[in-house]
Write an enzyme that holds these catalytic residues in place. Sequence first.
Site, PDB file in Angstrom:
ATOM      1  N   CYS A 105       0.831  -1.214   0.000  1.00 20.04           N
ATOM      2  CA  CYS A 105       0.000   0.000   0.000  1.00 20.04           C
ATOM      3  C   CYS A 105       0.864   1.262   0.000  1.00 20.04           C
ATOM      4  CB  CYS A 105      -0.907  -0.040   1.231  1.00 20.04           C
ATOM      5  SG  CYS A 105      -1.881   1.433   1.525  1.00 20.04           S
ATOM      6  N   HIS A 106       0.267   2.372  -0.415  1.00 19.75           N
ATOM      7  CA  HIS A 106       0.985   3.655  -0.456  1.00 19.75           C
ATOM      8  C   HIS A 106       1.532   4.059   0.903  1.00 19.75           C
ATOM      9  CE1 HIS A 106      -0.200   4.588  -4.546  1.00 19.75           C
ATOM     10  NE2 HIS A 106      -1.326   3.982  -4.243  1.00 19.75           N
ATOM     11  N   THR A 107       0.832   3.713   1.948  1.00 15.82           N
ATOM     12  CA  THR A 107       1.280   4.135   3.282  1.00 15.82           C
ATOM     13  C   THR A 107       2.613   3.473   3.634  1.00 15.82           C
ATOM     14  OG1 THR A 107      -1.050   4.203   3.822  1.00 15.82           O
ATOM     15  CG2 THR A 107       0.468   4.502   5.639  1.00 15.82           C
TER      16      THR A 107
ATOM     17  N   HIS B 203       0.811  -3.596   6.334  1.00 11.82           N
ATOM     18  CA  HIS B 203      -0.376  -3.456   7.200  1.00 11.82           C
ATOM     19  C   HIS B 203      -1.635  -3.991   6.531  1.00 11.82           C
ATOM     20  CE1 HIS B 203      -0.403   0.028   4.593  1.00 11.82           C
ATOM     21  NE2 HIS B 203      -1.706   0.082   4.783  1.00 11.82           N
ATOM     22  N   GLU B 204      -1.487  -4.642   5.353  1.00  5.31           N
ATOM     23  CA  GLU B 204      -2.685  -5.175   4.674  1.00  5.31           C
ATOM     24  C   GLU B 204      -2.624  -6.691   4.697  1.00  5.31           C
ATOM     25  OE1 GLU B 204      -3.398  -3.626   0.771  1.00  5.31           O
ATOM     26  OE2 GLU B 204      -3.660  -1.599   1.495  1.00  5.31           O
TER      27      GLU B 204
ATOM     28  N   CYS C  61     -11.864  -2.108  20.230  1.00  5.97           N
ATOM     29  CA  CYS C  61     -11.790  -2.734  21.566  1.00  5.97           C
ATOM     30  C   CYS C  61     -13.174  -3.074  22.106  1.00  5.97           C
ATOM     31  CB  CYS C  61     -11.041  -1.835  22.551  1.00  5.97           C
ATOM     32  SG  CYS C  61     -11.998  -0.425  23.157  1.00  5.97           S
TER      33      CYS C  61
ATOM     34  N   CYS D 204     -14.147   1.283  24.629  1.00  4.50           N
ATOM     35  CA  CYS D 204     -13.868   2.715  24.804  1.00  4.50           C
ATOM     36  C   CYS D 204     -15.084   3.540  24.366  1.00  4.50           C
ATOM     37  CB  CYS D 204     -12.616   3.116  24.013  1.00  4.50           C
ATOM     38  SG  CYS D 204     -12.866   3.245  22.229  1.00  4.50           S
TER      39      CYS D 204
ATOM     40  N   CYS E  98     -15.769   3.258  20.668  1.00  5.22           N
ATOM     41  CA  CYS E  98     -16.279   1.951  20.232  1.00  5.22           C
ATOM     42  C   CYS E  98     -17.749   1.776  20.617  1.00  5.22           C
ATOM     43  CB  CYS E  98     -15.451   0.818  20.838  1.00  5.22           C
ATOM     44  SG  CYS E  98     -13.918   0.505  19.940  1.00  5.22           S
TER      45      CYS E  98
ATOM     46  N   CYS F 274     -11.300   3.846  17.460  1.00  5.33           N
ATOM     47  CA  CYS F 274     -11.050   3.233  18.774  1.00  5.33           C
ATOM     48  C   CYS F 274      -9.881   3.940  19.456  1.00  5.33           C
ATOM     49  CB  CYS F 274     -10.731   1.753  18.596  1.00  5.33           C
ATOM     50  SG  CYS F 274     -10.283   0.911  20.116  1.00  5.33           S
TER      51      CYS F 274
ATOM     52  N   ARG G  98      -4.156   3.610  20.655  1.00  8.49           N
ATOM     53  CA  ARG G  98      -3.669   4.582  19.676  1.00  8.49           C
ATOM     54  C   ARG G  98      -2.249   5.070  19.923  1.00  8.49           C
ATOM     55  NH1 ARG G  98      -7.406   6.544  16.222  1.00  8.49           N
ATOM     56  NH2 ARG G  98      -6.677   8.524  15.450  1.00  8.49           N
TER      57      ARG G  98
ATOM     58  N   CYS H 282      -7.356  -2.644   4.296  1.00  9.78           N
ATOM     59  CA  CYS H 282      -7.084  -1.200   4.188  1.00  9.78           C
ATOM     60  C   CYS H 282      -7.963  -0.545   3.117  1.00  9.78           C
ATOM     61  CB  CYS H 282      -5.596  -0.967   3.928  1.00  9.78           C
ATOM     62  SG  CYS H 282      -5.119   0.754   3.813  1.00  9.78           S
TER      63      CYS H 282
ATOM     64  N   ARG I 279      -3.253  -3.236  -7.073  1.00  8.37           N
ATOM     65  CA  ARG I 279      -2.568  -3.785  -5.912  1.00  8.37           C
ATOM     66  C   ARG I 279      -1.658  -4.952  -6.281  1.00  8.37           C
ATOM     67  NH1 ARG I 279      -3.163  -0.142  -3.126  1.00  8.37           N
ATOM     68  NH2 ARG I 279      -3.891  -0.034  -0.967  1.00  8.37           N
TER      69      ARG I 279
HETATM   70  N1  LIG Z   1      -8.883   7.489   5.064  1.00  6.00           N
HETATM   71  C1  LIG Z   1      -8.267   6.311   5.164  1.00  6.00           C
HETATM   72  O1  LIG Z   1      -8.452   5.567   6.120  1.00  6.00           O
HETATM   73  C2  LIG Z   1      -7.371   5.876   4.052  1.00  6.00           C
HETATM   74  C3  LIG Z   1      -7.007   4.524   3.914  1.00  6.00           C
HETATM   75  C4  LIG Z   1      -6.210   4.160   2.817  1.00  6.00           C
HETATM   76  C5  LIG Z   1      -5.780   5.124   1.938  1.00  6.00           C
HETATM   77  N2  LIG Z   1      -6.131   6.436   2.125  1.00  6.00           N
HETATM   78  C6  LIG Z   1      -5.740   7.504   1.213  1.00  6.00           C
HETATM   79  O2  LIG Z   1      -6.659   7.512   0.139  1.00  6.00           O
HETATM   80  C7  LIG Z   1      -6.031   8.041  -1.022  1.00  6.00           C
HETATM   81  C8  LIG Z   1      -6.218   7.083  -2.184  1.00  6.00           C
HETATM   82  O3  LIG Z   1      -5.559   5.858  -1.927  1.00  6.00           O
HETATM   83  P1  LIG Z   1      -5.342   4.794  -3.103  1.00  6.00           P
HETATM   84  O4  LIG Z   1      -4.650   3.633  -2.516  1.00  6.00           O
HETATM   85  O5  LIG Z   1      -6.625   4.586  -3.790  1.00  6.00           O
HETATM   86  O6  LIG Z   1      -4.325   5.645  -4.010  1.00  6.00           O
HETATM   87  P2  LIG Z   1      -3.991   5.593  -5.566  1.00  6.00           P
HETATM   88  O7  LIG Z   1      -2.766   6.450  -5.739  1.00  6.00           O
HETATM   89  O8  LIG Z   1      -3.933   4.187  -6.050  1.00  6.00           O
HETATM   90  O9  LIG Z   1      -5.219   6.296  -6.260  1.00  6.00           O
HETATM   91  C9  LIG Z   1      -5.344   7.674  -6.378  1.00  6.00           C
HETATM   92  C10 LIG Z   1      -5.975   7.969  -7.733  1.00  6.00           C
HETATM   93  O10 LIG Z   1      -6.223   9.366  -7.804  1.00  6.00           O
HETATM   94  C11 LIG Z   1      -6.047   9.745  -9.143  1.00  6.00           C
HETATM   95  N3  LIG Z   1      -5.862  11.186  -9.255  1.00  6.00           N
HETATM   96  C12 LIG Z   1      -4.754  11.915  -8.991  1.00  6.00           C
HETATM   97  N4  LIG Z   1      -4.964  13.200  -9.262  1.00  6.00           N
HETATM   98  C13 LIG Z   1      -6.237  13.304  -9.716  1.00  6.00           C
HETATM   99  C14 LIG Z   1      -7.040  14.382 -10.184  1.00  6.00           C
HETATM  100  N5  LIG Z   1      -6.572  15.625 -10.238  1.00  6.00           N
HETATM  101  N6  LIG Z   1      -8.304  14.132 -10.561  1.00  6.00           N
HETATM  102  C15 LIG Z   1      -8.789  12.869 -10.511  1.00  6.00           C
HETATM  103  N7  LIG Z   1      -8.066  11.805 -10.091  1.00  6.00           N
HETATM  104  C16 LIG Z   1      -6.815  12.032  -9.705  1.00  6.00           C
HETATM  105  C17 LIG Z   1      -4.842   8.931  -9.603  1.00  6.00           C
HETATM  106  O11 LIG Z   1      -4.805   8.812 -11.011  1.00  6.00           O
HETATM  107  C18 LIG Z   1      -5.073   7.603  -8.919  1.00  6.00           C
HETATM  108  O12 LIG Z   1      -5.735   6.665  -9.746  1.00  6.00           O
HETATM  109  C19 LIG Z   1      -4.565   8.277  -0.630  1.00  6.00           C
HETATM  110  O13 LIG Z   1      -4.416   9.635  -0.252  1.00  6.00           O
HETATM  111  C20 LIG Z   1      -4.386   7.369   0.572  1.00  6.00           C
HETATM  112  O14 LIG Z   1      -3.362   7.821   1.420  1.00  6.00           O
HETATM  113  C21 LIG Z   1      -6.924   6.812   3.154  1.00  6.00           C
HETATM  114 ZN   LIG Z   2      -2.983   0.693   3.347  1.00  7.37          ZN
HETATM  115 ZN   LIG Z   3     -12.228   1.106  21.383  1.00  3.29          ZN
END
Ligand SMILES: NC(=O)c1ccc[n+]([C@@H]2O[C@H](COP(=O)([O-])OP(=O)(O)OC[C@H]3O[C@@H](n4cnc5c(N)ncnc54)[C@H](O)[C@@H]3O)[C@@H](O)[C@H]2O)c1
Ligand SMILES: [Zn+2]
Ligand SMILES: [Zn+2]
Length: 369
Positions: free
Chosen positions: A40-42, A62-63, A92, A95, A98, A106, A110, A169, A362
């Site tokens: 994943c990106h993270t 983490h996935e 949990c 809390c 939760c 949760c 943390r 994730c 992925r």
């Molecule tokens: N909130 C959460 O719990 C949580 C969990 C996982 C990931 N995320 C976040 O969610 C986001 C997306 O994650 P992902 O794994 O799908 O990433 P990803 O990079 O695979 O997908 C992002 C997409 O956005 C597109 N994009 C970029 N600029 C754009 C624009 N101007 N207009 C339209 N589309 C555009 C890209 O082409 C890409 O396909 C990331 O910021 C990630 O960190 C958040």
């Molecule tokens: Zn992730």
């Molecule tokens: Zn909790």
Amino acid sequence: MKIRAAVLEEFGAPLVVQEVDLAEPRDGEVLVRLAACGVCHTDLYTASGADPSGYAPTVLGHEGAGVVERVGDGVDSVAPGDHVVTLFSPQCRECVHCRDPRTNLCLAIREQQNRGYLPDGTTRLSRDGEQIRHFMGASTFAEYTVMPEIALAKVHPDAPLDRACLFACGLSTGLGAALNTARVEPGTTCVVFGAGMVGLGAVAGCRLSGAERIVCVDLSKDRLELARGQGATDVLVGGPETVDRVLELTGGFGADYTFEATGNVAVMRQAVESARMGWGLATICGVAGKGETLDVVPRYLITGRRVAGSSFGGVKGRDGVPQLVERWLAGEIDVEPFVSHTLTLDEVGRGFELMEQQAGIRSVIRFDS
Ligand SMILES: NC(=O)c1ccc[n+]([C@@H]2O[C@H](COP(=O)([O-])OP(=O)(O)OC[C@H]3O[C@@H](n4cnc5c(N)ncnc54)[C@H](O)[C@@H]3O)[C@@H](O)[C@H]2O)c1
Ligand SMILES: [Zn+2]
Ligand SMILES: [Zn+2]
């Protein structure tokens, strides 16, 4: 025990796959034998050093999905042989958060988790007596991991683990943003910005909710094709004119629900401005860079648009992830198109490269191959 794991030794340098020590699970902890883990990106964000709260050495990942091997004292919600999906966002069940249906954040572990420790403030990972920290409470780029019981979702044993890991994730985040955070209603119009794992999950979540129209916006035509496969009825190549295009498609009003899944604050603004006056709800999923802010003209809010944020799709993991997995097994969610590459642990660096090239959605590491 000795296990093989991908260790982040130094920010900006490749992960080093090596043998490390993993101690037995203590009270409330579980030893999991991993079957698969998504890249994943993270993980990449932390490995690059861009995340100011990152630390090293640590075992990334983490996935994960795997099988419970042993449990520590006091563990009663999972037993050896159970199939589990790892949760960076635990539940949990005790809390104040939760116990409240309004949030999944949760509070139980943390602080220690953010610092790379298990709930008792120590690590089970080490090498030559030197501690190695846990990443997102998971550290699943490894043959085995020790995690708190509250951070494991027990899933149906029929679910193939090399696909179930996606629910750890991004996929649950996108599905949950539509199903839990926005609670999309049947017959509505939705716009999803971003067609990565999170955005495609949100498209699927809108479809499962019975949305009539689902517009997906991305820069990549290949990804927009995948969005169609998940239920998008219209696709748009993103750009500065996107809000105007959405307004044209929606009789000048905008959408009932919009979702942002890019991490780009300019796109977040487009998501707010593409939401309908009166009741349009923009749900922000993307993680912006440190210090970046979202610009919203207050008039958009006064005239009835609302903005929400969603972490892990608002999914209370131990309850919600098994339900999403059941819906997949029932044929409601098509997970197959999301997995583009299957790798071994030694190929984890290739997983990062593929992600940087946006090759597929992925890569999944399999530990049994
Ligand atoms: N909130 C959460 O719990 C949580 C969990 C996982 C990931 N995320 C976040 O969610 C986001 C997306 O994650 P992902 O794994 O799908 O990433 P990803 O990079 O695979 O997908 C992002 C997409 O956005 C597109 N994009 C970029 N600029 C754009 C624009 N101007 N207009 C339209 N589309 C555009 C890209 O082409 C890409 O396909 C990331 O910021 C990630 O960190 C958040
Ligand atoms: Zn992730
Ligand atoms: Zn909790």
